[in-house]
Every structure is written in structure tokens, then in C-alpha cells.
Design an enzyme around this catalytic site. Structure first.
Site, PDB file in Angstrom:
ATOM      1  N   ASP A  79       0.873  -1.172   0.000  1.00  0.00           N
ATOM      2  CA  ASP A  79       0.000   0.000   0.000  1.00  0.00           C
ATOM      3  C   ASP A  79       0.916   1.231   0.000  1.00  0.00           C
ATOM      4  O   ASP A  79       1.471   1.598   1.039  1.00  0.00           O
ATOM      5  CB  ASP A  79      -0.884  -0.025   1.250  1.00  0.00           C
TER       6      ASP A  79
ATOM      7  N   HIS B  46      -4.604  17.688 -24.142  1.00  0.00           N
ATOM      8  CA  HIS B  46      -4.032  17.342 -25.447  1.00  0.00           C
ATOM      9  C   HIS B  46      -4.292  18.424 -26.508  1.00  0.00           C
ATOM     10  O   HIS B  46      -3.391  18.835 -27.233  1.00  0.00           O
ATOM     11  CB  HIS B  46      -4.612  16.019 -25.965  1.00  0.00           C
TER      12      HIS B  46
HETATM   13  C1  BG6 Z   1      -6.561  10.109 -22.918  1.00  0.00           C
HETATM   14  C2  BG6 Z   1      -8.025  10.314 -22.643  1.00  0.00           C
HETATM   15  O1  BG6 Z   1      -5.809  11.106 -22.293  1.00  0.00           O
HETATM   16  O2  BG6 Z   1      -6.335  10.159 -24.324  1.00  0.00           O
HETATM   17  C3  BG6 Z   1      -8.853   9.261 -23.366  1.00  0.00           C
HETATM   18  O3  BG6 Z   1      -8.261  10.222 -21.245  1.00  0.00           O
HETATM   19  C4  BG6 Z   1      -8.500   9.229 -24.826  1.00  0.00           C
HETATM   20  O4  BG6 Z   1     -10.241   9.501 -23.178  1.00  0.00           O
HETATM   21  C5  BG6 Z   1      -6.997   9.151 -25.049  1.00  0.00           C
HETATM   22  O5  BG6 Z   1      -9.142   8.099 -25.401  1.00  0.00           O
HETATM   23  C6  BG6 Z   1      -6.652   9.323 -26.511  1.00  0.00           C
HETATM   24  O6  BG6 Z   1      -5.293   9.051 -26.715  1.00  0.00           O
HETATM   25  P1  BG6 Z   1      -4.757   8.621 -28.140  1.00  0.00           P
HETATM   26  O7  BG6 Z   1      -3.271   8.599 -27.989  1.00  0.00           O
HETATM   27  O8  BG6 Z   1      -5.357   7.271 -28.434  1.00  0.00           O
HETATM   28  O9  BG6 Z   1      -5.238   9.660 -29.099  1.00  0.00           O
END
Ligand code: BG6
Length: 487
Positions: free
Chosen positions: A89, A235
Site C-alpha cells: 500500500d 491534449h
Molecule cells: C486520454 C483520454 O488522455 O487520451 C482518453 O483520457 C483518450 O479519453 C486518449 O481516449 C486518446 O489518446 P490517443 O493517444 O489514443 O489519441
């Protein structure tokens, strides 16, 4: 250039979880295969589950052999010797002390928290209590860092009491994607684009992150966040920053991050009135995605929900370079195809010399940066249509493509996992591709503004059928500003 000494171990919290197995252990294996892991580098996975080291090694072996790339005996022997597992833990000093024992002689470990953010503070406090939070250690955090400005500040402050900012590596895995870094190369290693990269020549920018998957089992997390906080806050704003930032003086972490923060600060705040004009929320209903029937979000969730699984919005950057250039951002689950793309739309030529017949042929240049599923960079250029024509020269638009897929194949083929780049950078202490605290603050400040404007305007998500490109309103949104999505 890295300023801090190389790390000599990674401790992988959530070591049996999905992210650790699918992405992190696989990335570490490939780094080892390519000779990037320092000699003696240890990999200590930890999770609550009691498991022997042998069982963990066997599990890792299965994870790696299940991948399409396959593994070689030689690398596996070297890699597996690095592995260890501690069932503990990690929120307790006792657990952290057991991790310390497993680290043996490693004195410069980094702690990768692939666990629920609700545990970050307690794990860091336990690391500190066990004497593991030294000036030579680092932590790596996965998003979400908070749910809004207030909660993210709270978390950053708590962690900041244990680790200095330059020891904290906040991952946005999009920054590890090859084409995202290529965007930096494209902009700043060519003289061609930079003089055109402004409101005199660029008409607008589109950033699309479309996924075919639904939310599925992840709804307990997702329902609290929605597409705005799950994708756009991190992102998509990172992509926007890399498109829009001024040239940094060099690739030093702070040079790049200073420029990104300036972009975030220049984002125009949403007002209630603008929210309805400039943004759309959507939520998928049952439909068909790539030939397969898909349930609606509420069926997956098990009850009615006001969470958006789709967002489209117009962002404006109030500075000299971008004044008047809309940035259209669009992201959604259960779209017809997986596509992550940045489209830079240039303005049309000011005057056509080619006569009426060619007027319909003329299309403004567009630079398309494809991140997924295939990576490519294409510039559409007008050229003469071959052959003879009556009534003047005819034109056609053709792409000039970097054919990145072929370039990668030529260079050895394998497409890297984004985490490989990022893990290697943490090992070397290079934070250029990681998100600084003030970036997180600024991104939340803007996203909170959008969420507040939505709440003020009582904007609930519009339904869209799974397998479609989102609600009709998303098309109306971009049409309202005289443009169309680049589908
Ligand atoms: C993650 C999100 O950060 O990025 C997800 O939490 C999403 O919801 C994912 O599916 C997408 O990542 P990638 O690299 O597949 O475009």
C-alpha cells in the site's frame, strides 16, 4: 541538454494496471532493445496486489509477447533482469519503505504515478516519510491534474511541498507523439513556413481529435470530466500551443514552455453569449461505428447524464500574430473514424489570373498534419491540370506529402509508442515535453471559463448518433464563421 544526472531506476505505481502494462512496460522494453536504458537501470513495479516477482515477470512477458512487435530472447533476458515487484500500500510509510528496500542501491529513482490522482498526495507524502523524496528523485504524473483551476492548484501546491517544480514531470502523452514533435521541426527547421505563419496568410486552423471508441467502462471517471476536461484542457490545447507559439530561442524546457504559456494567456475568455455561438456540446446516442452497433453513452452510464462526449468550439488568440484567425477545435468519442489532425488553412490567392473556367478549380492551400491513425504531413498545392483545355488553363490541387509512414519504414519500421520518448526524457531529466505548473493553471483558467459559460447559458449536450461526426450544430457552428470542417 539535460542538466540533471540520469535516473537509475523507475518505480511504477499502478504497476499491474492497464497503462503500465500496455504502454509503460512495453515502452521500457523497446528503450532497452534500442540500447537507451542506462546500465543497471532498475524497474520496480508496485501495486496493492500481492504477487511474487516471478509472477510479475511472467505477466510482463505475456504482455510483451501479445504485442504485434514481438520480443527477442536476448533483450528479454536483459530486460527481465531489471524487473522487480513490490505488493504494497504505497500510501503508507511502511509500503514506501518496502519500495525503498527493493530499490537497493538506486539513489536517483523516478516515481511514475500511473494511479488515480486522488492518491497522488498520499503517495508523495509516504515517499517523503520513507526518505525517498530526495533532491535526486523525480515524479511523473498522469492527468488529470485536478478538475478545475482550484483543485489543480490544490494538488500542485501539495506536491510542491514535497518536490521542487523541476522534479515534477507532468505527462501529456500527445507531446511524445512523433508528429507533434515534427510540428516543431516543421515550423522551426524550415524558413518556408514561418514568414507565412500569421493572420496575413492563414485563414483559420482546425484541430480534430476523433475517436471511434466510446467511454464504456471508464464512465465513473469520464462522467465527472467530459470531453472538455478529458481532451481539450490538455491534449488539444497543447497542440494549439505548438501551432500558435512564437519561436522559442532554443529547445530548453523553459524556453518552449514560456512560449506555450503566452499562447494560453492570450486565449480569449468565453462569455455566456459567446458560448452558444462559439461552442457545441454533444453526447452520443446508439448508432453504428465502423459497421458495428454501438450503445449510447447513457446506456453505458446506466442513467441520464449531462456529460459531453463531444465538443466543438472556436477559440481566438488575442495577439498580433493570430488576431482574427479562428482556431476550430473538435473532439469526440464514437466518431466514424479515428483521426487526429491539424489543418492549417491558408487564404485564397488575392486575384486569379486564370480566367473564369479555372475560378472553380482554385482551392486555397492547406497544410495537413496527420497524427493518427497514420502520421503524415501534406501540403496541398495548386498546379496545372495535365492536358489541353478550352477557355484557359485548368487547375488542380495535389498534395505534396512527406510520406512519413514510408520514411519510418525506411528507418527501421517500428512506430514508437509516445511514452518511449517521454520516459527517455525523464531518465535524462529533460522537461521540454512536459507540462509546467503555470501551463496547467492557464489551461484550466480558460477551460473553467468555457465550463462556466456553458453553465450560465444552460447548454446541455446535443445528441448525435454514434458513428456520426457529432451534432448538426457542430456543422452550423463552423458555417456561421464561413468555413467548413476539413473532412
Ligand atoms: C486520454 C483520454 O488522455 O487520451 C482518453 O483520457 C483518450 O479519453 C486518449 O481516449 C486518446 O489518446 P490517443 O493517444 O489514443 O489519441
Amino acid at each position: 541538454m539535460p542538466k540533471t544526472p540520469q535516473a537509475d531506476a523507475i518505480v511504477l505505481f499502478g504497476g499491474t494496471g492497464d497503462l503500465a502494462r500496455r504502454m509503460l512496460l512495453a515502452s521500457l522494453y523497446f528503450l532497452d532493445a534500442d540500447g537507451f536504458l542506462p546500465e543497471g537501470f532498475r524497474i520496480v513495479a508496485t501495486a496493492r496486489a500481492a504477487m511474487t516477482r516471478d509472477a510479475f515477470v511472467a505477466l510482463t512477458h505475456k504482455t510483451l509477447t501479445d504485442r504485434p512487435e514481438g520480443i527477442t530472447d536476448e533483450v528479454w533476458v536483459r530486460f527481465s533482469a531489471r524487473l522487480d515487484y513490490v505488493g504494497a500500500d504505497a500510501t503508507t510509510i511502511e509500503g514506501a519503505t518496502r519500495i525503498k528496500t527493493a530499490l537497493g542501491g538506486a539513489t536517483r529513482p523516478f516515481f511514475y504515478l500511473a494511479i488515480s490522482p486522488s492518491l497522488f498526495e498520499r503517495v508523495c507524502a509516504a515517499l517523503s516519510g520513507a526518505g525517498l523524496a530526495t533532491s535526486a528523485s523525480r515524479i511523473v504524473l498522469e492527468k488529470p491534474i485536478g478538475r478545475d483551476l482550484e483543485t489543480s492548484r490544490h494538488m500542485n501546491t501539495a506536491l510542491g511541498e514535497i518536490f521542487d517544480e523541476d522534479q515534477i514531470f507532468r505527462i501529456d502523452h500527445y507531446l511524445g507523439k512523433e508528429t507533434v514533435q515534427n510540428l516543431i521541426a516543421l515550423r522551426f527547421a524550415n524558413t518556408l513556413f514561418e514568414p507565412l505563419w500569421n493572420n496575413l496568410t492563414i485563414d483559420h486552423v482546425q484541430i480534430t481529435v476523433a475517436e471511434t471508441e466510446g467511454v464504456g467502462e471508464r464512465w465513473p471517471y469520464y462522467d465527472e470530466y467530459g470531453a472538455l476536461r478529458d481532451m481539450l484542457q490538455n491534449h488539444m490545447l497543447q497542440l494549439l500551443c505548438l501551432v500558435a507559439m512564437e519561436p522559442p530561442a532554443d529547445m530548453e524546457p523553459d524556453s518552449v514552455r514560456n512560449e506555450k504559456v503566452k499562447v494560453l494567456r492570450s486565449l480569449r475568455r468565453f462569455t455566456r453569449v459567446e458560448a452558444t455561438e462559439k461552442s457545441v456540446r454533444g453526447q452520443y446516442t446508439p448508432g453504428v461505428v465502423i459497421g458495428k452497433t454501438a450503445a449510447g453513452y447513457e446506456a453505458e452510464r446506466g442513467q441520464a447524464s449531462d456529460t459531453e462526449t463531444f465538443v466543438a468550439l472556436r477559440a481566438d488568440i488575442d495577439n498580433w500574430r493570430w488576431a482574427g484567425v479562428p482556431f476550430f477545435l473538435r473532439t469526440g468519442k464514437r466518431m466514424p473514424e479515428k483521426r487526429t489532425q491539424i489543418a492549417i488553412q491558408f487564404k485564397p490567392v488575392p486575384h486569379s489570373i486564370f480566367g473564369q473556367a479555372a475560378n472553380h478549380d482554385l482551392v486555397a492551400n492547406r497544410l495537413i498534419i496527420d497524427l493518427q491513425p497514420d502520421e503524415d504531413i501534406r501540403l496541398s498545392l495548386m498546379n496545372k491540370a495535365p492536358g489541353l483545355s478550352q477557355g484557359g488553363m485548368r487547375m488542380q490541387s495535389l498534395p505534396l506529402s512527406l510520406s512519413l509512414l514510408r520514411t519510418y519504414e525506411g528507418a527501421g519500421g517500428r512506430r514508437r509508442i509516445a511514452y518511449e520518448r517521454l520516459l527517455l526524457d525523464v531518465i535524462h531529466g529533460d522537461a521540454t515535453l512536459f507540462v509546467r505548473r503555470d501551463e496547467v493553471d492557464e489551461a484550466w483558467r480558460w477551460v473553467d471559463g468555457v465550463a462556466d459559460a456553458w453553465a450560465d447559458a444552460h447548454m446541455t449536450p446535443k445528441p448525435y448518433a454514434a458513428g456520426s461526426w457529432g451534432p448538426q450544430d457542430a456543422f452550423a457552428l463552423i458555417a456561421r464563421f464561413g468555413r467548413a470542417w476539413s473532412d
